[in-house]
Design an enzyme around this catalytic site. Sequence first.
Site, PDB file in Angstrom:
ATOM      1  N   GLU A  99       0.886  -1.179   0.000  1.00 26.78           N
ATOM      2  CA  GLU A  99       0.000   0.000   0.000  1.00 26.78           C
ATOM      3  C   GLU A  99       0.910   1.211   0.000  1.00 26.78           C
ATOM      4  O   GLU A  99       1.603   1.477   0.980  1.00 26.78           O
ATOM      5  CB  GLU A  99      -0.936  -0.036   1.211  1.00 26.78           C
ATOM      6  CG  GLU A  99      -2.116   0.918   1.096  1.00 26.78           C
ATOM      7  CD  GLU A  99      -1.823   2.285   1.679  1.00 26.78           C
ATOM      8  OE1 GLU A  99      -1.553   3.220   0.873  1.00 26.78           O
ATOM      9  OE2 GLU A  99      -1.865   2.430   2.904  1.00 26.78           O
ATOM     10  N   CYS A 103      -1.684   9.419   3.108  1.00 28.45           N
ATOM     11  CA  CYS A 103      -1.542   8.942   1.737  1.00 28.45           C
ATOM     12  C   CYS A 103      -2.839   9.055   0.950  1.00 28.45           C
ATOM     13  O   CYS A 103      -2.819   9.238  -0.270  1.00 28.45           O
ATOM     14  CB  CYS A 103      -1.055   7.500   1.724  1.00 28.45           C
ATOM     15  SG  CYS A 103      -2.139   6.328   2.567  1.00 28.45           S
TER      16      CYS A 103
END
Length: 492
Positions: A257, A290
């Site tokens: 990720e 993020c």
Amino acid sequence: MPLPNHVHVAGYDVCTDHYINGKRVTSDSHFEIHCPIDQRRLGEVAEGRDEHVEAAIQAAQAAFPAWSALTAAERLPYLQRYAEEIGKRAEMLCTVESNDAGILLSRMRHGVVPRAMQNILWFAQHALDLQNRPIDTEQAHHLVRHDPAGVAVIITPWNAPLMLSTWKLGPALAAGNTCILKPPEWAPLTCSILADAADAAGLPAGVFNVVQGIGATTGAALVRDPRVARISFTGSVPTAKLIAQAAGANLVPCSLELGGKSPFIVLEDADLDGAAATAALMYRNAGQVCLAGTRLLVHRGVADTFVAKMRALVEGLVVGDPREEATEVGPIIHPRQVERVKGFVDRAVVGGATLLWGGGPHPFGAQYFQPTLVTDLKQDDEIVQNEVFGPVLTLQTFDDDDEAIALANSTDYGLGGVCYGETTHATALAERVRTGFIWVNSFGIRDLAAPFGGIKRSGIGREGGDWSFEFFSDIKDVVVPKKPFRASFAHR
């Protein structure tokens, strides 16, 4: 005075040794950690060397047969107690992570720690539904099993150490794997507290291990070991490439990720007050998120009004000490990250961009940066294309939906997104954005049953719900024919 091999953080003593095979293990080598709030030295943390990596892998391997042999129902009480022990340490976790990583104390109390407990409990419960899944066909009964994979290495980033560690540990442990957690070197302390909670919960020795250290040495030694069965990483693209190369040599599955450069689309028919309020949230955690929508793409017809509304909100944001209840924007994690953020903004301005607000260090302290909005950009500008990971947003305008989609899909990232507009219109447009997930007229709604992850440079794989278990398990199909079986070359 802090206890030996501990650091003292705002009234709490946190052990700085590794946690291997149910015991604290020290090291002759250490690395320093500092508080991002005021740059003070917090202390030294044991640095993992080859011998610590070896001990952790051996411990996890030795613990795997017994832990994996338990049913999900038998593992459930252990994980319930683990969540309870995390809850008992709630205020300690909040205080320590706020000092260690600069995360807002209010956010830790009201969001992160409750979510950390939920991460353990939800996956422990969900594992009960995955014991055996039947598929009935004309020829056979299929029994699909999620079998434990083995030793799982988990590497988490500094922007959300507690939440992301438990987000991965929950399904990994519930699936029957044993785990080695490598904390972020810039903010490792709450991972050490997770080890204390695991010990107090009675997790068998070796089921959960913590090896601290630097990514280029300790992390590299963990991910290249052929005895590791799974690697789950959240962090930067360059580091992910190195991990994937090491894992590929041993054909070890990876879940990656990675970064984001997510579009925040504001359509002509949007609720501009709601859109502006949500856009201001993108400065949360000093922009070190993020999944934040950092590229504001606004319809030209409403851009001036939207910017005015957002400006009024941003001017009211409180930048300061994350331990204060009123603070809304805290510090950037490390001086190197401050320089990185400043470099993006400075180069954009030199290249002809316009600062609508912010643009430099904040007077509150050396690791604080002003909430910033940059416009008058070219599509290939690095600040448009690359992740800044600071309180910096860009603004571009569009004239129609096709142009909005072209802008939204123009980067190599594809993690998240936001789209504000009349619901039917916004939903239809959201479906055209190439991304792992996108929020319509909202932001941050997460459900542990739903998939989370990105496309393109934003990662490989999905976390959450069944997707987490599919990664952390070996899927096996037990096939029982409905009719007597006679072997022949016709059966293939």
